[in-house]
Design a protein around this motif. Structure first.
Motif, PDB file in Angstrom:
ATOM      1  N   PHE A 245       0.829  -1.208   0.000  1.00 52.21           N
ATOM      2  CA  PHE A 245       0.000   0.000   0.000  1.00 52.21           C
ATOM      3  C   PHE A 245       0.867   1.263   0.000  1.00 52.21           C
ATOM      4  O   PHE A 245       0.683   2.163  -0.806  1.00 52.21           O
ATOM      5  N   LYS A 246       1.836   1.273   0.903  1.00 49.82           N
ATOM      6  CA  LYS A 246       2.623   2.501   1.088  1.00 49.82           C
ATOM      7  C   LYS A 246       3.384   2.852  -0.197  1.00 49.82           C
ATOM      8  O   LYS A 246       3.348   3.985  -0.660  1.00 49.82           O
ATOM      9  N   GLY A 247       4.037   1.845  -0.774  1.00 55.81           N
ATOM     10  CA  GLY A 247       4.834   2.078  -1.983  1.00 55.81           C
ATOM     11  C   GLY A 247       3.971   2.568  -3.139  1.00 55.81           C
ATOM     12  O   GLY A 247       4.341   3.529  -3.834  1.00 55.81           O
ATOM     13  N   LEU A 248       2.810   1.944  -3.336  1.00 60.47           N
ATOM     14  CA  LEU A 248       1.960   2.317  -4.475  1.00 60.47           C
ATOM     15  C   LEU A 248       1.282   3.661  -4.237  1.00 60.47           C
ATOM     16  O   LEU A 248       1.134   4.473  -5.163  1.00 60.47           O
ATOM     17  N   ASP A 249       0.886   3.903  -2.995  1.00 63.16           N
ATOM     18  CA  ASP A 249       0.262   5.181  -2.641  1.00 63.16           C
ATOM     19  C   ASP A 249       1.249   6.328  -2.939  1.00 63.16           C
ATOM     20  O   ASP A 249       0.892   7.338  -3.531  1.00 63.16           O
TER      21      ASP A 249
ATOM     22  N   HIS B 280     -14.469 -10.418  -0.428  1.00 61.23           N
ATOM     23  CA  HIS B 280     -14.627 -10.667   1.011  1.00 61.23           C
ATOM     24  C   HIS B 280     -13.993  -9.577   1.872  1.00 61.23           C
ATOM     25  O   HIS B 280     -14.126  -9.585   3.084  1.00 61.23           O
ATOM     26  N   GLU B 281     -13.274  -8.651   1.239  1.00 56.22           N
ATOM     27  CA  GLU B 281     -12.673  -7.554   1.998  1.00 56.22           C
ATOM     28  C   GLU B 281     -13.208  -6.188   1.586  1.00 56.22           C
ATOM     29  O   GLU B 281     -13.328  -5.294   2.417  1.00 56.22           O
ATOM     30  N   LEU B 282     -13.465  -6.020   0.286  1.00 51.80           N
ATOM     31  CA  LEU B 282     -13.853  -4.696  -0.217  1.00 51.80           C
ATOM     32  C   LEU B 282     -15.377  -4.619  -0.316  1.00 51.80           C
ATOM     33  O   LEU B 282     -15.959  -4.581  -1.399  1.00 51.80           O
ATOM     34  N   HIS B 283     -16.013  -4.595   0.852  1.00 53.03           N
ATOM     35  CA  HIS B 283     -17.478  -4.679   0.900  1.00 53.03           C
ATOM     36  C   HIS B 283     -18.175  -3.477   0.285  1.00 53.03           C
ATOM     37  O   HIS B 283     -19.339  -3.555  -0.086  1.00 53.03           O
ATOM     38  N   GLN B 284     -17.472  -2.342   0.208  1.00 50.02           N
ATOM     39  CA  GLN B 284     -18.155  -1.129  -0.260  1.00 50.02           C
ATOM     40  C   GLN B 284     -18.133  -0.999  -1.782  1.00 50.02           C
ATOM     41  O   GLN B 284     -18.624  -0.014  -2.325  1.00 50.02           O
TER      42      GLN B 284
ATOM     43  N   ALA C 178      -5.049  -0.270   3.392  1.00 53.39           N
ATOM     44  CA  ALA C 178      -3.933   0.323   4.129  1.00 53.39           C
ATOM     45  C   ALA C 178      -3.631  -0.490   5.397  1.00 53.39           C
ATOM     46  O   ALA C 178      -2.482  -0.729   5.744  1.00 53.39           O
ATOM     47  N   ASP C 179      -4.696  -0.933   6.073  1.00 53.74           N
ATOM     48  CA  ASP C 179      -4.517  -1.685   7.332  1.00 53.74           C
ATOM     49  C   ASP C 179      -4.086  -3.127   7.078  1.00 53.74           C
ATOM     50  O   ASP C 179      -3.549  -3.781   7.959  1.00 53.74           O
ATOM     51  N   HIS C 180      -4.421  -3.654   5.906  1.00 49.27           N
ATOM     52  CA  HIS C 180      -4.101  -5.061   5.615  1.00 49.27           C
ATOM     53  C   HIS C 180      -3.220  -5.105   4.371  1.00 49.27           C
ATOM     54  O   HIS C 180      -3.649  -5.546   3.316  1.00 49.27           O
ATOM     55  N   ASP C 181      -1.996  -4.626   4.508  1.00 51.48           N
ATOM     56  CA  ASP C 181      -1.106  -4.584   3.348  1.00 51.48           C
ATOM     57  C   ASP C 181      -0.297  -5.878   3.230  1.00 51.48           C
ATOM     58  O   ASP C 181      -0.459  -6.797   4.030  1.00 51.48           O
TER      59      ASP C 181
ATOM     60  N   ARG D 121       1.826  -7.010   6.181  1.00 54.70           N
ATOM     61  CA  ARG D 121       1.048  -7.628   7.263  1.00 54.70           C
ATOM     62  C   ARG D 121       0.670  -9.066   6.886  1.00 54.70           C
ATOM     63  O   ARG D 121       0.663  -9.962   7.724  1.00 54.70           O
ATOM     64  N   TRP D 122       0.351  -9.267   5.605  1.00 56.90           N
ATOM     65  CA  TRP D 122       0.022 -10.610   5.121  1.00 56.90           C
ATOM     66  C   TRP D 122       1.191 -11.575   5.369  1.00 56.90           C
ATOM     67  O   TRP D 122       1.008 -12.673   5.910  1.00 56.90           O
ATOM     68  N   ALA D 123       2.394 -11.151   4.972  1.00 54.44           N
ATOM     69  CA  ALA D 123       3.566 -12.021   5.118  1.00 54.44           C
ATOM     70  C   ALA D 123       3.833 -12.315   6.598  1.00 54.44           C
ATOM     71  O   ALA D 123       4.117 -13.458   6.980  1.00 54.44           O
ATOM     72  N   ALA D 124       3.714 -11.275   7.414  1.00 50.54           N
ATOM     73  CA  ALA D 124       3.970 -11.460   8.844  1.00 50.54           C
ATOM     74  C   ALA D 124       2.950 -12.432   9.446  1.00 50.54           C
ATOM     75  O   ALA D 124       3.299 -13.308  10.243  1.00 50.54           O
ATOM     76  N   ARG D 125       1.687 -12.287   9.028  1.00 48.01           N
ATOM     77  CA  ARG D 125       0.632 -13.182   9.545  1.00 48.01           C
ATOM     78  C   ARG D 125       0.870 -14.619   9.128  1.00 48.01           C
ATOM     79  O   ARG D 125       0.687 -15.554   9.903  1.00 48.01           O
TER      80      ARG D 125
END
Ligand code: ADQ
Length: 506
Positions: free
Chosen positions: A244-248, A408-412, A451-454, A457-461
């Motif tokens: 997220f950060k890099g692309l933003d 399942h994540e982008l509900h809006q 932003a919260d689930h970049d 975070r995926w790799a760390a999880r």
């Protein structure tokens, strides 16, 4: 220690190495890191540990010698021409890919394709064992390498093995068609932890183990045999994401913003620029999207230059027949619609069969008022997450299929069923006409989610789940009692020895 004998604490195995071969004008070969999300994710976890990456360099022939690029040790695996055809284009992309994507096209079964798959998986496993330090963490990626976990475990019971599936895992009714279904499940059960994109994928895997192998399962855990103390494997969802950060940051660059403006101008400054970005793959629902858009053109609900549709279709797997057929079909349909509805200087659909550098992709996303993502089945769909990331201005609208993991994540998002052409047309129109304020609210919520689930975070999880994966079942009461009895006996023996000791020495 020389790099060739050095061992690594974290070993990643993926079909492709994270680099592309670049040949200079005088024939010298260099390697350029490919800027994909997986590399970014791995960089973030490899930085802290000593990491190596095992993979194919992308060209048939002898494997190049191991080398280091951007601080990552790369251990190439060689594939012959026949292996590229049988293991990669054949078994991976013409047998597994259709079965794992709802059999949108028929799967082809050849025993010699599976033999090649097995042989290449063995070669990957050997390369992993060669570079893995004692007790290392091994992270295997994707459907091309499903036999690797068990093959590594056979030789190296000391390492911890995880596998992540980038694509869906099919319902058992479809998976059961695969003649080598047992081998695939047993291969995967060599891992300690299996990560999937969606909860349903993990559940499909657990159910396949229960129904096809007759193994005991409990919630998301499979026991590898019916023995009470059997090793256990956990299968759960860890949805992948993007940097997220890099692309933003890239999307905020003045050059990207200027390029986005230029793109809109070159298309005649439409009121609504609609965009599709996909690998040219039958799973992506490009045909359904174009059919729906074609009907909207026919009904005059959309018309160039007020609305313009840009479809970027990245060349993909062109040696597989189903992909060649798809290309002919899509290009034929786009040609027909343009012939019918384009005007001089105002094309209805711009079709681009190219790959673009990251900055150009970011500019396209920033320029688009509506991104249309309509897969019939998709593990995640990173394009959807990239789009919302690039919209730092809060603008834009996302049309998203309920068959993409991202749903399942982008509900809006403006949700659609791409098989329902009438519904898809209405959803596209809703994304065009919904008031700006409402669209901004939706985009803001989706950006927060990504932003919260970049990807970091995926790799760390994933690594955390692997580290805490169960090994053996909790001990039963009788085992615990037996252990306690032993411990008491040991303590008594020590006390006795201690009591006698000094006397004995005298
Ligand atoms: P893919 O099927 O390739 O990935 P996707 O997730 O959309 O699908 O990723 C495609 C990537 O390629 C994106 O980063 C996108 O920006 C890039 N891309 C697409 N067209 C491009 C072009 N013309 N030029 C340059 N770049 C382009 C598989 C699974 C997915 C899963 C991912 C990650 O099929 O479901 O999301 O792995 O796990």
């Amino acid at each position: 220690m020389s790099p060739s004998t050095k061992k690594y604490d974290l070993v990643v195995a993926a079909n492709r190495l994270p680099v592309d071969r670049v040949e200079g004008p005088d024939g010298e070969v260099t390697w350029r890191t490919s800027p994909g999300g997986l590399v970014t994710a791995m960089e973030s976890v490899m930085k802290g540990s000593d990491g190596a990456w095992v993979g194919w360099a992308g060209e048939a022939g002898e494997a190049p010698e191991p080398f280091t690029a951007d601080g990552i040790r790369l251990r190439p695996v060689g594939l012959s021409d026949a292996e590229v055809a049988h293991y990669y284009e054949g078994f991976a992309n013409d047998t597994l890919w259709p079965i794992y994507h709802d059999v949108i096209v028929n799967a082809t079964f050849h025993r010699y394709w599976f033999s090649a798959y097995e042989r290449v998986n063995r070669r990957f496993a050997e390369a992993v064992c060669e570079v893995a330090a004692k007790g290392a963490t091994v992270w295997v990626h994707d459907y091309q390498l499903q036999l690797v976990p068990a093959m590594v475990r056979e030789q190296r019971p000391d390492v911890r093995i995880g596998w992540f599936n980038h694509i869906p895992f099919p319902p058992v009714e479809l998976f059961a068609q695969l003649p080598w279904r047992r081998r695939v499940l047993e291969g995967l059960l060599g891992a300690d932890y299996l990560g999937f994109q969606r909860v349903a994928d993990a559940q499909n895997f657990v159910r396949a183990c229960r129904q096809l192998l007759g193994l005991p399962t409990r919630a998301d855990v499979v026991s590898v045999s019916r023995d009470d103390d059997a090793r256990r494997v956990r299968a759960s969802a860890v949805p992948i994401s993007i940097d997220f950060k890099g692309l933003d940051e890239l999307a905020r660059q003045p050059e990207t913003e200027a390029r986005a403006k230029e793109i809109r101008e070159s298309l005649g400054n439409p009121e609504t620029l609609l965009l599709g970005v996909d690998r040219l793959d039958y799973t992506k629902g490009i045909g359904h999207r174009i059919k729906a858009y074609g009907e909207l053109l026919e009904e005059d609900q959309v018309a160039p230059p007020r609305e313009v549709f840009v479809q970027v279709a990245t060349p993909s797997r062109e040696r597989v027949a189903a992909y060649r057929d798809l290309r002919l079909e899509i290009e034929g349909e786009v040609g027909r619609l343009n012939g019918e509805y384009s005007r001089i200087g105002a094309q209805a659909i711009q079709y681009l069969h190219h790959s673009y550098p990251r900055p150009e992709m970011a500019a396209l996303f920033l320029a688009a008022d509506v991104l249309v993502v309509t897969p019939l089945r998709d593990g995640m769909n990173l394009v959807a997450k990239e789009y919302v990331t690039c919209r730092h201005d809060g603008g834009g609208a996302l049309v998203l299929s309920e068959f993409a993991g991202a749903f399942h994540e982008l509900h809006q998002a403006f949700i659609c069923n791409p098989h329902d052409i009438e519904g898809l047309k209405q959803t596209i129109m809703a994304a065009i006409v919904t008031p700006e304020k409402e669209k901004r609210r939706k985009m803001k919520a989706m950006r927060r989610r990504v932003a919260d689930h970049d990807v970091q975070r995926w790799a760390a999880r994933f690594l955390e789940n692997l580290e805490h994966a169960p090994e053996r079942p909790e001990r039963s009461t009788s085992e615990r009692e037996a252990d306690e009895a032993h411990a008491t006996a040991d303590r008594r023996a020590r006390e006795l020895h201690h009591a006698r000791g000094p006397r004995g020495r005298h």
